[in-house]
Design an enzyme around this catalytic site. Structure first.
Site, PDB file in Angstrom:
ATOM      1  N   ASP A  22       0.860  -1.176   0.000  1.00 51.97           N
ATOM      2  CA  ASP A  22       0.000   0.000   0.000  1.00 51.97           C
ATOM      3  C   ASP A  22       0.910   1.244   0.000  1.00 51.97           C
ATOM      4  OD1 ASP A  22      -2.130   1.738   0.031  1.00 51.97           O
ATOM      5  OD2 ASP A  22      -3.248   0.597   1.505  1.00 51.97           O
TER       6      ASP A  22
HETATM    7  C1  BGC Z   1      -5.201   2.981  -0.039  1.00 52.44           C
HETATM    8  C2  BGC Z   1      -5.266   1.938  -1.140  1.00 52.44           C
HETATM    9  C3  BGC Z   1      -5.105   2.579  -2.495  1.00 52.44           C
HETATM   10  C4  BGC Z   1      -3.810   3.363  -2.497  1.00 52.44           C
HETATM   11  C5  BGC Z   1      -3.532   4.002  -3.848  1.00 52.44           C
HETATM   12  C6  BGC Z   1      -4.010   3.887  -0.195  1.00 52.44           C
HETATM   13  O1  BGC Z   1      -4.067   4.943   0.698  1.00 52.44           O
HETATM   14  O2  BGC Z   1      -5.156   2.326   1.214  1.00 52.44           O
HETATM   15  O3  BGC Z   1      -6.491   1.249  -1.060  1.00 52.44           O
HETATM   16  O4  BGC Z   1      -5.130   1.599  -3.482  1.00 52.44           O
HETATM   17  O5  BGC Z   1      -3.874   4.373  -1.515  1.00 52.44           O
HETATM   18  O6  BGC Z   1      -4.462   4.972  -4.127  1.00 52.44           O
END
Ligand code: BGC
Length: 768
Positions: free
Chosen positions: A290
């Site tokens: 993430d």
């Molecule tokens: C979220 C993810 C997301 C990523 C990219 C993160 O803050 O937890 O679910 O895919 O950002 O946008």
């Protein structure tokens, strides 16, 4: 509402034709996984350490990758970027891709990725809503369109599906998943992978990323990013199930979660990323963390410094570092110091290159900038969005058959801050932030009612003040939205006065209440589930008028609607239903669509009941036992509405629950069948649901577990017999005592019916 047989036959024929043509196009270009991997190996042999590390770097930022344009171009030219996050401008995508393909030494295409969660131009209902359809084809159809639209805009990778089981509505990300149940969630996960990737990963696919691996939905207290403590049995039997299902469906990438799981952060967790994912399940795709999660290992107090974080993430099984540049900055040194080996580095790079070959990116790296928007396609996609939104709505209450509403009522009072809000009806996803302007114009509930009733209907809107919050929203800040200020007592009195007047002058009141979309999202946890702001007062004021009131909920999580349930005759859960949501709400309210959605979560009475879920274990003093019981003294401990629940404008009867075998060996199986009859006078959809309970064994098993479901369209008076297998896949579980997944000899209960409280019951026995 039921399709004629001829329509069905034509649809099957057309689908078959489509599948054949898709298969022909794909097979003319697609490589087998083995061929793709062979090409990747050949390429890998030519790569320098910097180029390899570059493939493990996902840079963030649309045009500039967080650096100046010059620096970002130079980085791409050096082969320092494997993937770019949030680039949504087709010209920027092509510009950077041209540098990668023409100026960089080895001509390796960049993989562009964005969160395409429930649509790109055409926004479909939020995932929790689509899960409420209890129809995996809803997810599959929606994600197929999302894939086509995203792909045409140069996006080849989506951070979807989000398959985290969520049993606590305080957690804001409950909106992004399929709810509380592993069986149902697995079906929805598989459908989404099929929608984005097709039958197999190939040139027509948008690569899926199954997230957030794993346990994120179990954050303590529903507080986003908090610690997760989930015992191995619960992890394997519940939380990991949809991940495994998506992996088996061929999902090409996984995202490691932000959270720590049983004290070991998921993005540095060797057991999760290597032992389970790769060794047990045989996953051959790649893992991205993430955003910023490699660097985050330091914040968790797990890594001593960024170099240690890079070491721990890579050796745990992470392939790609999303946005923190910790790999870029540290892996070459770690290799130089022999803390990591060339073999480890190569193993991380290989699946990324393989996937790029599988996607056909080397042959077709660019996006067609001149592709004009196809208005036929847009009209078709909007029509689909309207249909799928209708299929996702859940009728919670309908006393005295208030719904469907009569069109002869021409004076309508519409109240609530979300009734005419284009962004709120589309719901939470990051697209408003990262690809602004991409969404098709949305139809609000107010607009949908106007479309349905025509120009001569007298529709009065009272919005009332926008709900405020204790702490500002990060998303609002990023979007540049000014936080609402709390209304003064005079403003409250004014709003309530307007509600009173509008209700008095109307035939019916439609209250559209719920949450602003940024209230149900990442980083949007809540301590209560109340209707925010003065919405409940507005509802009470409307109800006091004596006029019939319909509550339409527009929200991303279940809310505390005890007052409404007691005092308002009709409640429709519309969730955040997407671009065409307003028309879909009007379709349901006026009976052009008969609601058939069911809750994919147990609906709590109040936040104090959380976490609440139907598939809990028995205790020695369960609520039905006399004397000391497991419950609160101030609140019924059952949900307000049970898992699987939802009404229809018709009624159904379930009968003749039969088992093909009542006793069989652990290696055997039985088939359960049940007759479902539409006993009302209009066509409608029932969802047949099958639940089991294992009465004893090497571990306590849940009171009930969903093990089969099917959404059925039934004409008035029609009966259909549905059949479900009960064998190894349905009966096995991982036992904390035997440390194995197996079917155990035991007596079992089975129920069939309309929700998780179904009473039609039979028994069977599994023997050694
Ligand atoms: C979220 C993810 C997301 C990523 C990219 C993160 O803050 O937890 O679910 O895919 O950002 O946008």
């Amino acid at each position: 509402m039921t399709k004629s047989r001829i329509t069905v036959v034509i649809e099957i024929f057309l689908t078959a034709l489509l599948l054949v043509s898709v298969a022909t196009v794909a097979s003319s270009q697609a490589l087998t996984r083995e061929q793709a991997e062979q090409k990747a190996r050949d390429l890998l042999r030519q790569m320098t350490v910097e180029e390899k590390v570059g493939q493990l770097n996902q840079a963030s930022g649309a045009q500039s990758i967080g650096l100046s344009a010059q620096k970002s171009d130079a980085l791409v030219e050096k082969g320092g970027v494997g993937s770019i996050l949030y680039a949504t401008d087709v010209r920027a995508i092509n510009r950077l891709q041209h540098i990668a393909m023409e100026k960089a030494r080895l001509h390796i295409p960049i993989l562009f990725g964005v969160d395409v969660v429930h649509g790109y131009h055409t926004i479909f209902p939020v995932p929790l809503a689509m899960a409420s359809s209890w129809d995996p084809s809803v997810e599959e159809q929606a994600q197929r369109v999302a894939a086509q639209e995203a792909r045409a805009a140069g996006i080849r990778w989506t951070f979807t599906p989000m398959v985290d089981i969520a049993r606590d509505a305080r957690w804001g990300r409950i909106v992004e998943g399929a709810g509380e149940d592993p069986y149902h969630g697995s079906a929805m996960a598989r459908a989404q992978v099929r929608g984005f990737q097709g039958a197999a990963l190939g040139p027509d696919s948008v690569l899926t990323c199954v997230k957030h691996y794993a346990g994120y939905g179990a954050v303590e207290g529903g507080r986003d990013y908090d610690s997760v403590y989930v015992p191995e049995a619960l992890l394997r039997n519940v939380y990991l199930q949809p991940f495994h299902a998506a992996e088996q469906q061929g999902a090409g990438s996984f995202m490691s979660a932000y959270v720590d799981l049983n004290d070991v952060p998921a993005s540095g967790n060797h057991w999760l990323l290597t032992e389970i994912l790769r060794k047990e399940w045989g996953f051959r795709g790649f893992v991205v963390t993430d955003a910023g999660a490699v660097e985050g290992l330091v914040a968790h107090g797990y890594a001593a410094n960024p170099a240690d974080a890079a070491y721990k993430a890579l050796t745990a099984g992470v392939n790609m570092d999303m946005a923190s540049q910790t790999f870029t900055r540290n892996l070459p040194t770690l290799l130089g110091e022999a803390r990591i080996t060339k073999k480890q580095l190569d193993a991380a790079v290989l699946p990324i290159l393989t996937v790029k070959y599988q996607l056909g990116l080397f042959d077709q790296p660019y996006v067609d900038e001149s592709k004009p928007e196809d208005s036929n396609e847009r009209a078709e996609n909007d029509a689909l969005a309207r249909k799928l939104a209708g299929r996702s709505m859940v009728l919670l209450k309908n006393d005295g058959h208030l719904l469907p509403l009569s069109k002869s009522w021409r004076k309508i009072a519409v109240i609530g801050p979300f009734a005419d809000s284009a962004s709120d009806i589309q719901g939470g996803s990051l697209d408003e932030l990262f690809h602004p302007g991409a969404r098709n114009p949305a139809v609000t509930v107010l607009a949908g009612l106007r479309n349905k009733l025509g120009a001569d209907a007298r529709i009065t809107l009272v919005s009332g003040p926008e709900p405020t919050r204790e702490y500002p929203s990060q998303l609002d800040a990023m979007l540049g939205r000014k936080p609402a200020t709390a209304p003064t007592p005079a403003e409250i009195a004014d709003a309530l006065g307007k509600v009173r007047d509008a209700a008095a002058a109307s035939d019916v009141v439609i209250a559209v209440l719920g949450e602003h979309w940024t209230m149900s999202s990442e980083n949007e946890s809540r301590s209560t589930l109340d209707l925010p702001g003065i919405q409940e007062q507005m509802l009470e004021t409307a109800a006091a008028s004596g006029k019939p009131v319909v509550l339409v909920l527009q929200n991303g999580r279940p809310l505390d609607i005890r007052w409404a349930t007691e005092h308002v005759p009709a409640i429709l859960e519309a969730w955040m239903p997407g671009t065409q949501g307003g028309d879909a709400v009007a379709d349901v309210l006026y009976g052009d669509v008969n609601p058939g959605g069911k809750l994919p979560i147990s609906w709590p009475r109040a936040a104090g009941q959380e976490p609440i879920y139907y598939n809990h274990n028995l205790t020695h003093q369960h609520e039905d036992a006399p004397g000391f019981t497991s419950r609160y003294w101030d609140l019924n401990s059952r949900p307000l509405y049970p898992f699987g629940y939802g009404l229809s404008y018709t009624s159904f009867n379930f009968a003749h629950l039969q088992l093909s075998r009542r006793s069989f060996k652990t290696t055997g199986a039985t088939e359960v069948s049940v007759d479902v009859t539409n006993t009302g006078s209009v066509a409608g959809d029932a969802v047949a649901q099958i639940y089991i309970h294992q009465r004893s064994g090497s571990a306590s098993r849940p009171v009930r577990e969903l093990k089969g479901f099917e959404r059925l369209a039934l004409a008035p008076g029609e009966t259909k017999t549905v059949k479900f297998p009960l064998g190894k896949a349905e009966l096995e579980f991982w036992s904390p005592q035997t440390k194995a997944t197996q079917v155990e000899p035991a007596a079992f209960d089975v129920w069939a019916g309309e929700d998780s409280t179904a009473s039609l019951h039979a028994e069977f026995t599994v023997t050694e």
